[in-house]
Design an enzyme around this catalytic site. Structure first.
Site, short mmCIF file in Angstrom:
data_model
loop_
_atom_site.label_atom_id
_atom_site.label_comp_id
_atom_site.label_asym_id
_atom_site.label_seq_id
_atom_site.Cartn_x
_atom_site.Cartn_y
_atom_site.Cartn_z
N TRP A 60 0.84 -1.21 0.00
CA TRP A 60 0.00 0.00 0.00
C TRP A 60 0.87 1.24 0.00
CZ3 TRP A 60 -4.24 -1.44 -1.84
CH2 TRP A 60 -4.84 -2.64 -1.44
N ASP A 88 -1.59 6.75 6.17
CA ASP A 88 -2.62 5.78 5.79
C ASP A 88 -2.82 4.89 7.01
OD1 ASP A 88 -4.14 3.69 4.86
OD2 ASP A 88 -2.81 3.17 3.18
N LYS A 141 -11.73 -2.07 7.38
CA LYS A 141 -10.93 -2.87 8.31
C LYS A 141 -11.32 -2.62 9.77
CE LYS A 141 -8.04 -3.45 4.62
NZ LYS A 141 -7.45 -2.60 3.59
C1 PLP Z 1 -6.89 -2.19 2.48
C2 PLP Z 1 -5.88 -1.10 2.47
C3 PLP Z 1 -5.82 -0.14 1.46
C4 PLP Z 1 -6.72 -0.18 0.26
O1 PLP Z 1 -7.98 0.28 0.58
P1 PLP Z 1 -9.11 0.45 -0.53
O2 PLP Z 1 -10.22 1.04 0.30
O3 PLP Z 1 -9.41 -0.89 -1.08
O4 PLP Z 1 -8.62 1.40 -1.55
C5 PLP Z 1 -4.88 0.86 1.57
N1 PLP Z 1 -4.04 0.92 2.61
C6 PLP Z 1 -4.05 0.00 3.59
C7 PLP Z 1 -3.08 0.10 4.73
C8 PLP Z 1 -4.98 -1.04 3.56
O5 PLP Z 1 -4.99 -1.95 4.53
#
Ligand code: PLP
Length: 355
Positions: free
Chosen positions: A99, A166, A190
């Site tokens: 990511w 993020d 999540k």
């Molecule tokens: C799952 C995840 C993403 C991607 O998220 P989307 O909503 O599918 O774009 C980005 N960063 C992290 C750390 C993730 O766990």
């Protein structure tokens, strides 16, 4: 049989969230209508959205000068929105996983990107610690929890630069000093809600500094001004997010969540370290308390499919590791009860006895 949901995302939600979401699908806030069919402009939903934003602020101790917005496009759209809105000349990024590297790729479209360190050569099994952030960097971007590789930075990096993070897979799992950040973002699926909404916490003073024109929908200011109602927001995911936030508050807030998360992770890592069949893949000091990655020890490698079937038969769901790591990954987000972690541990012990 009871199912234990260890999926990485979308993933387990609190029973409280599911129960209230289900009730609102039938009858939302006494309107006699389903949450799936109401106007986002109706007073009942406007109240939901407002309360959710306030609760985010309360739970994370968000200081004055910041706003909370609910956006579409997933965390992946934030990889582009962040540099679109903040990157003037140069930004620093830490490459700790898939990511993070996706975020780097997008940022390069907007300016110079200094990748200050990377653990790619070690298949992202650790968090680099020695790096220097250029003085002139507009911000330093990092991924607080690397969902795929099971490493985590459960601290606000102590650097001079403004932070952008993020936090998709560990938001609300531990306290954060929001005042160090310009933007915190997290896809909901999540630790917050079903897929479809992304949370962003934005320092208003960080906006309006770039010269490039920003498309209306990709401009944080648009969504701040309109209180996440510029266009139709993801109504049901925001409703579900509010339920989870209420549950977090009822549980004692993020400090209490962290305490439980540390306990859950500790017993599972202890078993991985003790059990002769398994070993962890992430560097011990960087182990995530959200995503626990493990594989079978070399001499037992061929037992992986058998353990997989054994665990599935015992009610474990979603423990297959990401293909970049292999083996197994148990995602033990906030909503995961300790009893489910104990059930997984029992399964590992039982399997060890048989071999
Ligand atoms: C799952 C995840 C993403 C991607 O998220 P989307 O909503 O599918 O774009 C980005 N960063 C992290 C750390 C993730 O766990």
């Amino acid at each position: 049989m009871k199912k234990h949901n260890f999926s990485a995302g979308p993933s387990i939600l609190s029973e409280y969230t599911i129960k209230h979401a289900a009730a609102a699908v039938e009858n939302f806030a006494g309107t006699g209508l389903s949450i799936l069919e109401v106007s986002h402009r109706g007073k009942e939903f406007v109240a939901v959205c407002g309360e959710a934003r306030e609760l985010v602020k309360e739970l994370l101790d968000v200081p004055a000068g910041y706003e909370v917005v609910f956006l579409g496009g997933g965390a992946s759209l934030q990889f582009c929105m962040v540099p679109y809105n903040l990157l003037k000349n140069k930004a620093a990024y830490l490459d700790t996983g898939t990511w993070a590297s996706n975020a780097i790729k997008e940022a390069k479209l907007f300016g110079e990107v200094d990748v200050v360190a990377s653990s790619k050569e070690a298949n992202y099994s650790f968090i680099p610690k020695d790096y220097v952030i250029p003085e002139e960097a507009d911000y330093f971007h990092f991924t607080s929890n690397n969902t795929i590789f099971g490493t985590e930075m459960r601290y606000d990096p102590d650097v001079k630069a403004r932070l952008v993070a993020d936090m998709s897979s560990d938001i609300f799992s531990h306290p954060v000093d929001v005042s160090k950040y310009d933007i915190i973002y997290a896809g909901a699926q999540k630790n917050l809600a079903l897929a479809g909404v992304t949370l962003a916490i934005v320092r208003e003073g960080a906006l309006g500094q770039v010269e490039r024109p920003i498309p209306t929908m990709l401009n944080y200011s648009t969504h701040i001004k309109k209180e996440s109602m510029f266009n139709t927001p993801p109504v049901f995911p925001i409703f579900a997010a509010l339920q989870t936030l209420k549950w977090y508050k009822e549980q004692g807030g993020v400090a209490a969540m962290e305490k439980k998360n540390i306990e859950k992770a500790a017993i599972l890592y202890d078993e991985i370290d003790r059990n002769k069949l398994f070993k962890g893949t992430a560097a011990v000091e960087d182990r995530s308390i959200m995503n626990v990655c493990f594989v079978m020890n070399d001499e037992y490698k061929e037992l992986e499919p058998e353990f997989s079937a054994f665990a599935t038969a015992a009610g474990m769901v979603g423990i297959k590791g990401h293909r970049f790591v292999g083996g197994f990954r148990a995602s033990i987000y906030n909503a995961m009860p300790k009893t489910s972690v104990e059930a997984l541990i029992d399964t590992m012990k039982e399997f060890e006895k048989q071999h």
